[in-house]
Write a protein that holds these residues in place. Structure first.
Motif, mmCIF file in Angstrom:
data_model
loop_
_atom_site.group_PDB
_atom_site.id
_atom_site.type_symbol
_atom_site.label_atom_id
_atom_site.label_comp_id
_atom_site.label_asym_id
_atom_site.label_seq_id
_atom_site.Cartn_x
_atom_site.Cartn_y
_atom_site.Cartn_z
ATOM 1 N N GLY A 1 0.798 -1.217 0.000
ATOM 2 C CA GLY A 1 0.000 0.000 0.000
ATOM 3 C C GLY A 1 0.830 1.266 0.000
ATOM 4 N N ARG A 2 2.074 1.191 0.500
ATOM 5 C CA ARG A 2 2.931 2.376 0.539
ATOM 6 C C ARG A 2 3.687 2.575 -0.778
ATOM 7 N NH1 ARG A 2 4.634 0.151 5.481
ATOM 8 N NH2 ARG A 2 6.670 -0.286 4.522
ATOM 9 N N VAL A 3 4.360 1.512 -1.240
ATOM 10 C CA VAL A 3 5.257 1.673 -2.392
ATOM 11 C C VAL A 3 4.987 0.675 -3.521
ATOM 12 C CG1 VAL A 3 7.098 2.639 -0.978
ATOM 13 C CG2 VAL A 3 7.016 0.164 -1.357
ATOM 14 N N GLY A 4 4.099 -0.292 -3.294
ATOM 15 C CA GLY A 4 3.796 -1.249 -4.346
ATOM 16 C C GLY A 4 4.670 -2.494 -4.281
ATOM 17 N N GLU A 5 4.820 -3.140 -5.421
ATOM 18 C CA GLU A 5 5.570 -4.391 -5.511
ATOM 19 C C GLU A 5 6.685 -4.236 -6.537
ATOM 20 O OE1 GLU A 5 2.859 -7.433 -6.682
ATOM 21 O OE2 GLU A 5 1.396 -6.981 -5.115
ATOM 22 N N ARG A 6 7.714 -5.054 -6.366
ATOM 23 C CA ARG A 6 8.765 -5.117 -7.362
ATOM 24 C C ARG A 6 8.553 -6.401 -8.173
ATOM 25 N NH1 ARG A 6 13.140 -2.184 -5.223
ATOM 26 N NH2 ARG A 6 13.047 -3.600 -3.466
ATOM 27 N N SER A 7 8.684 -6.279 -9.487
ATOM 28 C CA SER A 7 8.536 -7.424 -10.381
ATOM 29 C C SER A 7 9.867 -7.723 -11.039
ATOM 30 C CB SER A 7 7.485 -7.137 -11.462
ATOM 31 O OG SER A 7 6.203 -6.983 -10.895
ATOM 32 N N LEU A 8 10.293 -8.973 -10.939
ATOM 33 C CA LEU A 8 11.546 -9.417 -11.535
ATOM 34 C C LEU A 8 11.226 -10.273 -12.746
ATOM 35 C CD1 LEU A 8 12.248 -8.569 -8.593
ATOM 36 C CD2 LEU A 8 14.004 -10.343 -8.611
ATOM 37 N N ILE A 9 11.673 -9.849 -13.917
ATOM 38 C CA ILE A 9 11.355 -10.535 -15.163
ATOM 39 C C ILE A 9 12.499 -11.473 -15.524
ATOM 40 C CG2 ILE A 9 11.013 -10.235 -17.653
ATOM 41 C CD1 ILE A 9 9.751 -7.716 -15.062
ATOM 42 N N HIS A 10 12.131 -12.706 -15.890
ATOM 43 C CA HIS A 10 13.099 -13.731 -16.249
ATOM 44 C C HIS A 10 12.734 -14.337 -17.600
ATOM 45 C CE1 HIS A 10 13.380 -13.463 -11.878
ATOM 46 N NE2 HIS A 10 14.541 -14.090 -11.915
ATOM 47 N N PHE A 11 13.734 -14.638 -18.401
ATOM 48 C CA PHE A 11 13.564 -15.434 -19.614
ATOM 49 C C PHE A 11 14.428 -16.680 -19.468
ATOM 50 C CE2 PHE A 11 12.976 -11.090 -21.815
ATOM 51 C CZ PHE A 11 11.624 -11.080 -21.513
ATOM 52 N N ASP A 12 13.801 -17.851 -19.651
ATOM 53 C CA ASP A 12 14.501 -19.125 -19.426
ATOM 54 C C ASP A 12 15.152 -19.161 -18.045
ATOM 55 O OD1 ASP A 12 13.875 -20.774 -21.503
ATOM 56 O OD2 ASP A 12 15.561 -20.190 -22.763
ATOM 57 N N ASP A 13 14.421 -18.637 -17.045
ATOM 58 C CA ASP A 13 14.869 -18.574 -15.654
ATOM 59 C C ASP A 13 16.084 -17.676 -15.452
ATOM 60 O OD1 ASP A 13 12.785 -20.225 -15.052
ATOM 61 O OD2 ASP A 13 13.983 -21.836 -14.184
ATOM 62 N N ARG A 14 16.439 -16.905 -16.444
ATOM 63 C CA ARG A 14 17.542 -15.956 -16.333
ATOM 64 C C ARG A 14 16.976 -14.576 -16.010
ATOM 65 N NH1 ARG A 14 21.007 -13.709 -21.523
ATOM 66 N NH2 ARG A 14 21.968 -11.924 -20.464
ATOM 67 N N PHE A 15 17.437 -13.989 -14.919
ATOM 68 C CA PHE A 15 16.971 -12.655 -14.548
ATOM 69 C C PHE A 15 17.404 -11.640 -15.608
ATOM 70 C CE2 PHE A 15 18.033 -8.558 -12.487
ATOM 71 C CZ PHE A 15 16.749 -8.160 -12.173
ATOM 72 N N VAL A 16 16.448 -10.808 -16.039
ATOM 73 C CA VAL A 16 16.726 -9.821 -17.087
ATOM 74 C C VAL A 16 16.674 -8.405 -16.538
ATOM 75 C CG1 VAL A 16 16.009 -8.956 -19.349
ATOM 76 C CG2 VAL A 16 15.801 -11.398 -18.832
ATOM 77 N N HIS A 17 15.581 -8.054 -15.881
ATOM 78 C CA HIS A 17 15.468 -6.702 -15.312
ATOM 79 C C HIS A 17 14.320 -6.678 -14.316
ATOM 80 C CE1 HIS A 17 11.919 -4.989 -17.652
ATOM 81 N NE2 HIS A 17 12.105 -6.159 -18.218
ATOM 82 N N ALA A 18 14.161 -5.547 -13.643
ATOM 83 C CA ALA A 18 13.122 -5.403 -12.634
ATOM 84 C C ALA A 18 12.400 -4.075 -12.808
ATOM 85 C CB ALA A 18 13.719 -5.495 -11.227
ATOM 86 N N ILE A 19 11.144 -4.069 -12.368
ATOM 87 C CA ILE A 19 10.342 -2.842 -12.374
ATOM 88 C C ILE A 19 9.589 -2.765 -11.052
ATOM 89 C CG2 ILE A 19 10.115 -2.795 -14.877
ATOM 90 C CD1 ILE A 19 7.046 -3.694 -12.857
#
Length: 303
Positions: free
Chosen positions: A179-197
């Motif tokens: 409720g204060r700042v939201g959530e962080r989403s970690l994007i992966h392709f083939d289980d490899r971390f690519v970036h976050a938002i």
């Protein structure tokens, strides 16, 4: 020249606000590798799949209101073409009961009560010690999702609507940081971390959205701290173990995954959702990420 079908929806193709703007980036990246791309509305009954090399489920964002029809479509398609993510993974991920399974395997997932009756909903709300989030076990884009004080009659009213739609009701403790700042989403392709938002807060107390009637996400690029990346790796590893135990080791790693995390009261990462069905990849916030996705697709094609 291989052919890939990118599965979307009429909503994602035409919405003036929520259109899938990643599709042109992906098509351009794959076309540059010599791949023929078809962008297909999953409800297009004239579409053929028996002549494609890979079907990628990208943005069928209207599936949640007709999920049984979506599952029937998936069964028809997998009979004639390879599908990513793997259909068994998609079926497992469509029902948010997976959060409970991940938690039982040691992933720090948000504790959730799954209620199949009004009496179970009342019991879950009565047991709550603070604000709660009520949502369906099959949903997308925060549909039929609300933030409530546990004794708010609107919470039981929403639960009744969810049950009336033939779904289970999920009752979760409201994580204050969401409720204060939201959530962080970690994007992966083939289980490899690519970036976050970061996705900003969406829900207002009492069952509404902060934007009124409009679903308005605030998205910003973020750096993912090491402990959140570790939880994301743990969650994806547990998924691999779950499907390996079912004799489906080839179902993993998933072509794409979005791992949504919040911070609990002790500032530890907590898994809010593991999206393996139809997440946005937020490619506009990570220049070049479409090429990483294209790499993953080409590996699936054996190219």
């Amino acid at each position: 020249m291989p052919t890939v079908a990118l599965i979307t929806s009429q909503y994602a193709l035409t919405s003036p606000v929520d259109a899938d703007r990643e599709l042109p980036l992906i098509v351009r990246a794959l076309t540059g590798r010599g791949v023929t791309c078809r962008v297909v509305d999953w409800l297009d009954e004239t579409a053929r799949y028996d002549d494609v090399d890979l079907v990628v489920i990208k943005s069928p964002w209207d599936y949640a209101s007709r999920w049984e029809e979506f599952l029937a479509w998936l069964a028809r398609v997998e009979a004639v073409a390879p599908v990513a993510n793997h259909p068994e993974v998609v079926r497992w991920n469509l029902d948010k009961a997976y959060l409970g399974e991940l938690r039982r395997h040691g992933v720090p997932a948000c504790p959730t009560s799954y209620c199949g009756s009004a009496a179970e909903v009342r019991a879950a709300l009565a047991a709550s010690t603070g604000r709660v989030v009520v949502k369906p076990n099959v949903s997308a884009a925060s549909a039929d999702t609300g933030l409530f004080d546990p004794h708010d009659p609107a919470a039981t009213a929403l639960a009744g609507r969810i049950l009336g739609n033939g779904k289970l009701v999920m009752v979760q403790p409201a994580i204050a940081s969401v409720g204060r700042v939201g959530e962080r989403s970690l994007i992966h392709f083939d289980d490899r971390f690519v970036h976050a938002i970061r996705k900003g807060p969406l829900l207002s107390l009492g069952g509404g959205l902060l934007g009124g009637d409009a679903y308005e996400e605030t998205i910003t690029a973020e750096q993912a701290p090491p402990d959140e990346r570790a939880v994301a790796r743990q969650a994806l590893a547990v998924v691999r173990d779950i499907f390996a135990a079912r004799g489906l080791a080839a179902a993993c790693p998933s072509l794409y995954a979005r791992v949504d995390l919040a911070r609990d009261a002790d500032d530890r990462p907590v898994l809010m959702e593991l999206e393996l069905l139809e997440p946005s990849y937020f490619l506009d916030l990570a220049p070049g990420a479409e090429q990483v996705f294209a790499d993953a697709v080409m590996a699936r094609l054996g190219a």
